[in-house]
Design a protein around this motif. Structure first.
Motif: not given
Length: 313
Positions: A35, A32, A2, A8, A4-5, A39
């Motif tokens: 995430y 946050l 996505d 981030y 969106k990430y 990652l």
């Protein structure tokens, strides 16, 4: 993944602080952080160095951010390409000056004959507000009067240099002494020291130029009022309420106002700014060409925007 990430990670890299990034993204700091941890585990290496509350990119993080920017741009370009497939679309324009309103009032009807389904959205803002919109990529184009193109030199196109005059009531005693076309900064200060100066608000091109004149003579007006409504300012000059600086495109009411050229002459730039990542397809290219050719088609001087009395100068 996505997009969106990806944003981030780009926001964390820009803000260098998890709390500030979370506030800007409208997510919780814990979400946050989680995430980012997931990652980094997935990639197998940290993307950020963590030291004294500041996050800075590791070499792997620099590679990730560079790739993320490319993916975000691809998405943005794709959506714009899709929007332009059937000649539908939207062009958003921020304007700061009367000359821009007159330009658009003449250009938009011509443009709509070719692309009737493309909408044009116009926002009137001051110069600081326009710069903010450009930084946020919230408008496609900005049409402005400014002393210089900073900080968007690589995104700016100069349309012309526009002279700025010193405007005085025609019945002012000085006009009888000097009915000519020009005045020096020294003469201006010596003869108008006690007058009421009607100054544009700080941040505008006219205020920047007027302050330059005052600074060159080590002079500070003791009587002045501030406004960004050029129509009101011009009316007050015509009614002998004060004196001011007015750009060529707004220098009307010449039967009641005497306009002096400064010696040496005072100029501001009429500019077009484009959004940093703006993709121009056929409609946008045509609209942009109308703007850039406008003053080639209207070389008259003085260029008077008599019909338009917008709020900003």
């Amino acid at each position: 993944m996505d997009v969106k990430y990806l944003k981030y990670i780009l926001t964390i890299a820009e803000r260098k602080n998890m709390t500030k990034a979370a506030e800007e993204l409208f997510v919780s700091q814990s979400s946050l952080s989680q995430y980012l941890s997931r990652l980094e585990q997935e990639i197998g290496t940290p993307l950020f160095y963590r030291a004294k509350g500041e996050l800075t990119l590791t070499p792997a993080g620099e590679l990730y951010v560079e790739a993320a920017k490319k993916v975000v741009k691809i998405q943005r370009d794709l959506y714009q390409n899709i929007a332009s497939l059937d000649r539908r679309g939207r062009i958003s324009v921020g304007v700061t000056s009367n000359f821009a309103l007159r330009m658009l009032s003449e250009i938009i009807p011509r443009f709509k004959q070719v692309y009737p389904e493309v909408s044009i959205e116009i926002s009137e803002v001051g110069l600081p507000g326009l710069k903010k919109l450009l930084m946020e990529e919230a408008v496609d184009l900005g049409i402005a009067a400014a002393v210089n193109a900073a900080p968007f030199e690589d995104q700016a196109r100069i349309l012309r240099k526009e002279e700025v005059f010193f405007a005085v009531p025609k019945n002012h005693p000085y006009v009888r002494i000097n009915p000519g076309p020009s005045i020096t900064a020294k003469e201006l200060v010596e003869n108008f020291r006690s007058d009421n100066f009607l100054l544009s608000k700080r941040g505008s091109s006219l205020r920047g130029l007027s302050d330059q004149v005052f600074d060159s003579c080590d002079f500070t007006p003791t009587a002045f009022c501030e406004t960004n409504n050029i129509a009101a300012t011009r009316t007050m000059v015509a009614n002998s309420t004060g004196v001011t600086f007015i750009a060529e495109s707004c220098s009307v009411d010449r039967d009641r106002i005497h306009y002096y050229s400064l010696s040496p002459a005072l100029y501001r730039l009429n500019l077009i700014y484009t959004r940093k990542n703006w993709v121009m397809h056929e409609p946008e290219s045509l609209f942009f060409s109308y703007l850039t050719r406008y003053f080639d088609e209207h070389p008259e001087s003085p260029y008077l925007a008599e019909k338009y009395s917008g709020s900003f100068v």
